[in-house]
Design an enzyme around this catalytic site. Sequence first.
Site, mmCIF file in Angstrom:
data_model
loop_
_atom_site.group_PDB
_atom_site.id
_atom_site.type_symbol
_atom_site.label_atom_id
_atom_site.label_comp_id
_atom_site.label_asym_id
_atom_site.label_seq_id
_atom_site.Cartn_x
_atom_site.Cartn_y
_atom_site.Cartn_z
ATOM 1 N N SER A 142 1.057 -1.210 0.098
ATOM 2 C CA SER A 142 -0.155 0.003 0.129
ATOM 3 C C SER A 142 0.821 1.073 0.006
ATOM 4 O O SER A 142 1.718 1.380 -0.738
ATOM 5 C CB SER A 142 -0.892 0.035 1.272
ATOM 6 O OG SER A 142 -1.744 1.057 1.347
ATOM 7 N N TYR A 156 -5.140 8.051 -6.119
ATOM 8 C CA TYR A 156 -3.953 6.985 -5.628
ATOM 9 C C TYR A 156 -4.536 6.513 -4.194
ATOM 10 O O TYR A 156 -4.472 5.214 -4.126
ATOM 11 C CB TYR A 156 -2.551 7.763 -5.593
ATOM 12 C CG TYR A 156 -1.621 6.714 -5.340
ATOM 13 C CD1 TYR A 156 -0.854 5.958 -6.269
ATOM 14 C CD2 TYR A 156 -0.968 6.623 -3.885
ATOM 15 C CE1 TYR A 156 0.090 5.020 -5.728
ATOM 16 C CE2 TYR A 156 -0.172 5.639 -3.246
ATOM 17 C CZ TYR A 156 0.406 4.981 -4.399
ATOM 18 O OH TYR A 156 1.507 3.888 -4.097
ATOM 19 N N LYS A 160 -5.501 2.743 -2.667
ATOM 20 C CA LYS A 160 -5.113 1.885 -1.529
ATOM 21 C C LYS A 160 -5.791 1.999 -0.200
ATOM 22 O O LYS A 160 -5.637 0.660 0.376
ATOM 23 C CB LYS A 160 -3.727 2.970 -1.280
ATOM 24 C CG LYS A 160 -2.836 3.065 -2.294
ATOM 25 C CD LYS A 160 -2.362 1.600 -2.960
ATOM 26 C CE LYS A 160 -1.115 1.523 -3.633
ATOM 27 N NZ LYS A 160 -0.468 0.211 -4.278
#
Length: 285
Positions: A142, A156, A160
């Site tokens: 992650s 992004y 994650k």
Amino acid sequence: MTTPTKNPAGRVWLITGANSGFGQAIAQAAIAAGDTVVAAARRPETLDALVAAHPDRVVPVRLDVTDPARIAAVVADTLLWYGRIDVLVNNAGRGLIGAVEEYTDRELRDLMELHFFGPAALTRAVLPHMRAQGSGAVVQMSSMGGRFSFPGVGAYSATKFALEGLSEALAQEVAGFGVKVLIVEPGSFRTGFAGADALAQATVIPAYEPVVGHVRSGLPDSDGKQAGDPVKAAAAILAALDAEHTPLRLALGNDAVDGVFGTLDNALKEAREWESVSRGTDFDA
């Protein structure tokens, strides 16, 4: 390439994005620990140097983690070659900078395919075999951006965050089968993540430059100057996997640790401030 054997050295690792960055560092650490690596990359020729250095311990495979058919084939081949998969490392990924309004649906969906649906599919593909052997580990690469977010990295972070939510449940589901789950949350490391080949930019809306512009320019400018050492990160990951009590989450780097502590402190403060309101929404007894 040396023909794989049913009697591999040490543990068998399947690592995506093994041709660079964290994937390459983890592969090298696993080899140094006496293990065997199935190194996956979209362009397996980029693994030639690693294979040449360790011909008996590394097998390169072509894998785009957004391709379900290739996922199934790579897992099947690895089991055919070695009879087991001991550690899966979901590492393949890339960055995307932009304000939320700047992203297109296609950009959001493509990033989610790479960072969430691909790892989820690979995890599901290896779990039946890990459950059957009563052991194994899934390492989800992650980011500190999977624990907290800030302007310019919303897409992004969203991917994650999704991966971490899935993995937190997964860890509880598979613990009874002897399978570990480790979520790794690195900060800024010299992995090439901020390089031109790995970092995409959304179409710019000038109004957001005051809040996103410094990220848009600063992240690429940091390439090769980050404080984090991928070799030390890989060593920390192996140490966490080998620990009697493997953590669910492992933040790596001073920036990640500082950010996580700050996020936790702020979340607790806010929850306390609004606790009475939050608790006052049940039906009256």
